[in-house]
Design an enzyme around this catalytic site. Structure first.
Site, PDB file in Angstrom:
ATOM      1  CG  ASP A   1     113.855 -59.301   6.738  1.00 56.44           C
ATOM      2  OD1 ASP A   1     114.544 -58.255   6.710  1.00 56.44           O
ATOM      3  OD2 ASP A   1     112.832 -59.429   7.440  1.00 56.44           O
TER       4      ASP A   1
ATOM      5  CG  HIS B   1     110.580 -64.860   6.440  1.00 58.37           C
ATOM      6  ND1 HIS B   1     110.385 -63.708   7.165  1.00 58.37           N
ATOM      7  CD2 HIS B   1     110.445 -65.895   7.316  1.00 58.37           C
ATOM      8  CE1 HIS B   1     110.142 -64.024   8.430  1.00 58.37           C
ATOM      9  NE2 HIS B   1     110.172 -65.338   8.546  1.00 58.37           N
TER      10      HIS B   1
END
Length: 116
Positions: A82, A79
């Site tokens: 990203d 995460h």
């Protein structure tokens, strides 16, 4: 071997730095819309500093992995990666949009003065 907790801490740091950068970038866009280009550029620079901090966190893990350390992938790390990547792309796009707002503003001023 670096444990999952350490990797997750880096992931949280990536999310935090990239999140702060993203907030600055959207503020910069708002400032540019209002014609406050100097403030918009300052906010983009603030965002860039946060992106650099996130990148430094990321690089620390990459260096360790390149040196042979085994790293476990955690969801928060994915995460974080990203979030950092999308924020970096957002920075480029917002920088482009600010440039366009500046061009439009300059052209509008020329039109107002009868220069076109």
């Amino acid at each position: 071997m670096i444990n999952k907790e350490e990797i997750s801490k880096v992931g949280f740091a990536l999310v935090a730095y990239a999140g702060d950068a993203k907030a600055d970038l959207f503020d910069a866009l708002k400032q540019a819309r209002q014609g406050n280009f100097k403030k918009a550029r300052e906010l983009v620079e603030d965002a860039n500093e946060n992106i650099n901090e996130a990148h430094n966190q990321q690089t620390s893990l990459l260096t360790q992995e390149a040196g042979g350390a085994e790293l476990d992938v955690t969801f928060i790390m994915v995460h974080g990666q990203d979030t950092l990547m999308t924020t970096m792309m957002l920075k480029d796009e917002i920088d482009y949009i600010i440039n366009q707002y500046e061009r439009i503003t300059a052209l509008e001023k020329k039109v107002e003065r009868g220069g076109l």
